[in-house]
Design a protein around this motif. Structure first.
Motif, PDB file in Angstrom:
ATOM      1  N   LEU A   1      13.565  39.506 -73.693  1.00  0.00           N
ATOM      2  CA  LEU A   1      13.399  40.101 -75.005  1.00  0.00           C
ATOM      3  C   LEU A   1      13.356  41.622 -74.965  1.00  0.00           C
ATOM      4  CD1 LEU A   1      10.743  37.664 -76.519  1.00  0.00           C
ATOM      5  CD2 LEU A   1      13.186  37.741 -77.000  1.00  0.00           C
ATOM      6  N   ALA A   2      12.841  42.184 -73.873  1.00  0.00           N
ATOM      7  CA  ALA A   2      12.676  43.631 -73.783  1.00  0.00           C
ATOM      8  C   ALA A   2      13.829  44.305 -73.044  1.00  0.00           C
ATOM      9  CB  ALA A   2      11.357  43.968 -73.089  1.00  0.00           C
ATOM     10  N   ARG A   3      14.958  43.627 -72.918  1.00  0.00           N
ATOM     11  CA  ARG A   3      16.069  44.236 -72.187  1.00  0.00           C
ATOM     12  C   ARG A   3      16.620  45.453 -72.913  1.00  0.00           C
ATOM     13  NH1 ARG A   3      21.355  41.132 -69.632  1.00  0.00           N
ATOM     14  NH2 ARG A   3      22.170  42.929 -68.504  1.00  0.00           N
ATOM     15  N   ASP A   4      16.623  45.418 -74.238  1.00  0.00           N
ATOM     16  CA  ASP A   4      17.075  46.566 -75.012  1.00  0.00           C
ATOM     17  C   ASP A   4      16.156  47.759 -74.754  1.00  0.00           C
ATOM     18  OD1 ASP A   4      16.544  47.995 -77.980  1.00  0.00           O
ATOM     19  OD2 ASP A   4      18.637  47.776 -77.368  1.00  0.00           O
ATOM     20  N   PRO A   5      16.679  48.936 -74.359  1.00  0.00           N
ATOM     21  CA  PRO A   5      15.830  50.070 -73.997  1.00  0.00           C
ATOM     22  C   PRO A   5      14.879  50.518 -75.103  1.00  0.00           C
ATOM     23  CG  PRO A   5      18.071  50.446 -73.254  1.00  0.00           C
ATOM     24  CD  PRO A   5      18.106  49.223 -74.108  1.00  0.00           C
ATOM     25  N   GLU A   6      15.348  50.570 -76.333  1.00  0.00           N
ATOM     26  CA  GLU A   6      14.487  51.016 -77.428  1.00  0.00           C
ATOM     27  C   GLU A   6      13.357  50.020 -77.678  1.00  0.00           C
ATOM     28  OE1 GLU A   6      16.771  51.838 -80.874  1.00  0.00           O
ATOM     29  OE2 GLU A   6      17.913  53.467 -79.949  1.00  0.00           O
ATOM     30  N   ARG A   7      13.675  48.740 -77.609  1.00  0.00           N
ATOM     31  CA  ARG A   7      12.653  47.716 -77.801  1.00  0.00           C
ATOM     32  C   ARG A   7      11.633  47.769 -76.669  1.00  0.00           C
ATOM     33  NH1 ARG A   7      14.925  41.832 -78.615  1.00  0.00           N
ATOM     34  NH2 ARG A   7      15.806  42.900 -80.412  1.00  0.00           N
ATOM     35  N   ALA A   8      12.112  47.976 -75.449  1.00  0.00           N
ATOM     36  CA  ALA A   8      11.207  48.069 -74.311  1.00  0.00           C
ATOM     37  C   ALA A   8      10.280  49.269 -74.440  1.00  0.00           C
ATOM     38  CB  ALA A   8      12.008  48.157 -73.008  1.00  0.00           C
ATOM     39  N   ALA A   9      10.808  50.399 -74.898  1.00  0.00           N
ATOM     40  CA  ALA A   9       9.994  51.603 -75.056  1.00  0.00           C
ATOM     41  C   ALA A   9       8.909  51.393 -76.108  1.00  0.00           C
ATOM     42  CB  ALA A   9      10.875  52.786 -75.428  1.00  0.00           C
ATOM     43  N   ALA A  10       9.269  50.740 -77.229  1.00  0.00           N
ATOM     44  CA  ALA A  10       8.290  50.472 -78.277  1.00  0.00           C
ATOM     45  C   ALA A  10       7.219  49.498 -77.792  1.00  0.00           C
ATOM     46  CB  ALA A  10       8.987  49.920 -79.514  1.00  0.00           C
ATOM     47  N   LEU A  11       7.624  48.485 -77.020  1.00  0.00           N
ATOM     48  CA  LEU A  11       6.663  47.522 -76.472  1.00  0.00           C
ATOM     49  C   LEU A  11       5.709  48.199 -75.510  1.00  0.00           C
ATOM     50  CD1 LEU A  11       5.647  44.642 -76.097  1.00  0.00           C
ATOM     51  CD2 LEU A  11       7.443  44.299 -74.374  1.00  0.00           C
ATOM     52  N   ARG A  12       6.201  49.146 -74.750  1.00  0.00           N
ATOM     53  CA  ARG A  12       5.336  49.847 -73.797  1.00  0.00           C
ATOM     54  C   ARG A  12       4.280  50.676 -74.529  1.00  0.00           C
ATOM     55  NH1 ARG A  12       7.314  52.503 -68.231  1.00  0.00           N
ATOM     56  NH2 ARG A  12       6.860  50.365 -67.623  1.00  0.00           N
ATOM     57  N   VAL A  13       4.658  51.348 -75.607  1.00  0.00           N
ATOM     58  CA  VAL A  13       3.681  52.108 -76.394  1.00  0.00           C
ATOM     59  C   VAL A  13       2.630  51.167 -76.982  1.00  0.00           C
ATOM     60  CG1 VAL A  13       3.348  53.465 -78.489  1.00  0.00           C
ATOM     61  CG2 VAL A  13       5.216  54.029 -76.941  1.00  0.00           C
ATOM     62  N   ALA A  14       3.089  50.045 -77.547  1.00  0.00           N
ATOM     63  CA  ALA A  14       2.157  49.100 -78.167  1.00  0.00           C
ATOM     64  C   ALA A  14       1.203  48.510 -77.137  1.00  0.00           C
ATOM     65  CB  ALA A  14       2.934  47.986 -78.863  1.00  0.00           C
ATOM     66  N   SER A  15       1.713  48.150 -75.972  1.00  0.00           N
ATOM     67  CA  SER A  15       0.862  47.516 -74.964  1.00  0.00           C
ATOM     68  C   SER A  15      -0.134  48.494 -74.372  1.00  0.00           C
ATOM     69  CB  SER A  15       1.725  46.895 -73.853  1.00  0.00           C
ATOM     70  OG  SER A  15       2.444  47.894 -73.138  1.00  0.00           O
ATOM     71  N   SER A  16       0.273  49.742 -74.154  1.00  0.00           N
ATOM     72  CA  SER A  16      -0.664  50.720 -73.596  1.00  0.00           C
ATOM     73  C   SER A  16      -1.735  51.097 -74.609  1.00  0.00           C
ATOM     74  CB  SER A  16       0.084  51.966 -73.125  1.00  0.00           C
ATOM     75  OG  SER A  16       0.739  52.609 -74.202  1.00  0.00           O
ATOM     76  N   ALA A  17      -1.361  51.146 -75.909  1.00  0.00           N
ATOM     77  CA  ALA A  17      -2.357  51.419 -76.939  1.00  0.00           C
ATOM     78  C   ALA A  17      -3.357  50.281 -77.047  1.00  0.00           C
ATOM     79  CB  ALA A  17      -1.671  51.648 -78.283  1.00  0.00           C
ATOM     80  N   ALA A  18      -2.880  49.029 -76.948  1.00  0.00           N
ATOM     81  CA  ALA A  18      -3.781  47.879 -76.987  1.00  0.00           C
ATOM     82  C   ALA A  18      -4.692  47.855 -75.773  1.00  0.00           C
ATOM     83  CB  ALA A  18      -2.970  46.585 -77.072  1.00  0.00           C
ATOM     84  N   LEU A  19      -4.140  48.225 -74.615  1.00  0.00           N
ATOM     85  CA  LEU A  19      -4.932  48.243 -73.387  1.00  0.00           C
ATOM     86  C   LEU A  19      -6.094  49.220 -73.494  1.00  0.00           C
ATOM     87  CD1 LEU A  19      -5.009  47.129 -70.442  1.00  0.00           C
ATOM     88  CD2 LEU A  19      -3.704  49.155 -69.772  1.00  0.00           C
ATOM     89  N   ALA A  20      -5.938  50.261 -74.293  1.00  0.00           N
ATOM     90  CA  ALA A  20      -7.012  51.233 -74.483  1.00  0.00           C
ATOM     91  C   ALA A  20      -7.905  50.879 -75.660  1.00  0.00           C
ATOM     92  CB  ALA A  20      -6.425  52.635 -74.676  1.00  0.00           C
ATOM     93  N   SER A  21      -7.306  50.523 -76.790  1.00  0.00           N
ATOM     94  CA  SER A  21      -8.088  50.395 -78.018  1.00  0.00           C
ATOM     95  C   SER A  21      -8.872  49.097 -78.107  1.00  0.00           C
ATOM     96  CB  SER A  21      -7.174  50.528 -79.239  1.00  0.00           C
ATOM     97  OG  SER A  21      -6.247  49.458 -79.296  1.00  0.00           O
ATOM     98  N   ILE A  22      -8.300  47.980 -77.678  1.00  0.00           N
ATOM     99  CA  ILE A  22      -9.001  46.700 -77.843  1.00  0.00           C
ATOM    100  C   ILE A  22     -10.216  46.592 -76.911  1.00  0.00           C
ATOM    101  CG2 ILE A  22      -8.780  44.200 -77.652  1.00  0.00           C
ATOM    102  CD1 ILE A  22      -5.974  44.446 -78.740  1.00  0.00           C
ATOM    103  N   PRO A  23     -10.112  46.924 -75.621  1.00  0.00           N
ATOM    104  CA  PRO A  23     -11.334  46.899 -74.810  1.00  0.00           C
ATOM    105  C   PRO A  23     -12.407  47.853 -75.314  1.00  0.00           C
ATOM    106  CG  PRO A  23      -9.410  46.903 -73.395  1.00  0.00           C
ATOM    107  CD  PRO A  23      -8.920  47.154 -74.789  1.00  0.00           C
ATOM    108  N   ALA A  24     -12.014  49.064 -75.725  1.00  0.00           N
ATOM    109  CA  ALA A  24     -12.996  50.009 -76.259  1.00  0.00           C
ATOM    110  C   ALA A  24     -13.626  49.461 -77.527  1.00  0.00           C
ATOM    111  CB  ALA A  24     -12.338  51.359 -76.528  1.00  0.00           C
ATOM    112  N   GLY A  25     -12.811  48.863 -78.390  1.00  0.00           N
ATOM    113  CA  GLY A  25     -13.342  48.268 -79.610  1.00  0.00           C
ATOM    114  C   GLY A  25     -14.269  47.106 -79.323  1.00  0.00           C
ATOM    115  N   ALA A  26     -13.935  46.287 -78.318  1.00  0.00           N
ATOM    116  CA  ALA A  26     -14.777  45.148 -77.965  1.00  0.00           C
ATOM    117  C   ALA A  26     -16.160  45.607 -77.498  1.00  0.00           C
ATOM    118  CB  ALA A  26     -14.106  44.318 -76.876  1.00  0.00           C
ATOM    119  N   VAL A  27     -16.214  46.695 -76.729  1.00  0.00           N
ATOM    120  CA  VAL A  27     -17.493  47.216 -76.257  1.00  0.00           C
ATOM    121  C   VAL A  27     -18.308  47.763 -77.424  1.00  0.00           C
ATOM    122  CG1 VAL A  27     -18.567  49.006 -74.832  1.00  0.00           C
ATOM    123  CG2 VAL A  27     -16.673  47.652 -73.923  1.00  0.00           C
TER     124      VAL A  27
END
Length: 255
Positions: free
Chosen positions: A221-247
């Motif tokens: 699904l992420a083979r398209d470069p633009e889609r992969a770039a958007a997924l990377r931004v979303a995943s890194s933001a979730a990796l920061a925001s959701i754990p911080a929010g959970a705490v």
């Protein structure tokens, strides 16, 4: 085929905005309450006796707010995304620069998050906490190597650094699980809120790893470069925001 492509200015700015908003709310909460979740890190500081010899004082420790400890995760990741958005808006953002900044942010997200989760679960020895941070943060930087490995259509050679990344990243979680099981065995389990928060953060980390796998693999699904770039931004933001929010939620609700 070259992956990942640099993110667009819009997606980077959106991710930075989400993290900035959460950072502001978290700062206001910590300042207004002085911290809702206090955790302690113990260490053995040296003490010089009158004869000049060194001894160690067992059981010394420092207290700090767990919510405040999560603020650097939001700050680092948000600053990285904002930094990426500026050159991207001018069309001057290169793939290598975006990759380096991305993995720096991920490294700190993984490292600081596992420190806070481990402390909440009762891991309080400074030497152990430093080792957990080093493993988690160091594993993140292996993704930087994966990005730079030669890529060919259908080839999976560049996935070896990613494989080592996942192996190293899971070790600190094994330590947390061992501490939880030991607490149950001796009749002093972690609170229900801490256990739920731990599972939420672990699930988010696993989803982030799955997203990076989708970006790294030669097809999908992420083979398209633009889609992969958007997924990377979303995943890194979730990796920061959701754990911080959970705490933060754990601190507000208690338990």
């Amino acid at each position: 085929m070259t992956l990942p492509a640099p993110p667009s200015a819009r997606s980077a700015a959106l991710g930075a905005g989400v993290l900035a908003g959460q950072l502001l709310v978290s700062v206001l909460l910590v300042v207004s309450t002085g911290g809702l979740l206090d955790v302690m890190v113990s260490f053995d500081p040296p003490q010089v006796s009158q004869d000049g010899s060194f001894a160690f004082v067992p059981g010394a420790g420092i207290w700090f707010s767990a919510e405040a400890g999560m603020l650097p995760v939001l700050l680092v990741t948000g600053a990285v995304l904002a930094w990426l958005a500026v050159p991207a808006s001018r069309g001057a953002l290169s793939g290598p620069a975006a990759s380096t900044l991305h993995w720096v942010a991920v490294s700190q997200s993984l490292g600081i998050t596992i420190v806070i989760i481990a402390a909440l679960n009762g891991v309080d020895e400074a030497a152990t906490i430093v080792a957990l941070y080093a493993l988690a943060a160091g594993s993140g930087m292996l993704g930087w190597l994966s990005d730079r490995a030669p890529r060919h259509d259908g080839s999976r050679g560049h996935l070896w650094p990613y494989a080592f990344l996942t192996v190293l990243a899971i070790v600190p979680w094994g330590v947390v699980a061992l501490v939880q099981v030991t607490g149950i065995v001796v009749g002093a389990p972690a609170s229900e809120g801490v256990r739920v928060t731990t599972l939420v953060v672990l699930a988010v980390t696993a989803l982030w790893a799955a997203a990076e796998w989708a970006i790294a693999r030669p097809a999908g699904l992420a083979r398209d470069p633009e889609r992969a770039a958007a997924l990377r931004v979303a995943s890194s933001a979730a990796l920061a925001s959701i754990p911080a929010g959970a705490v933060v939620v754990l601190g507000v609700l208690g338990g």
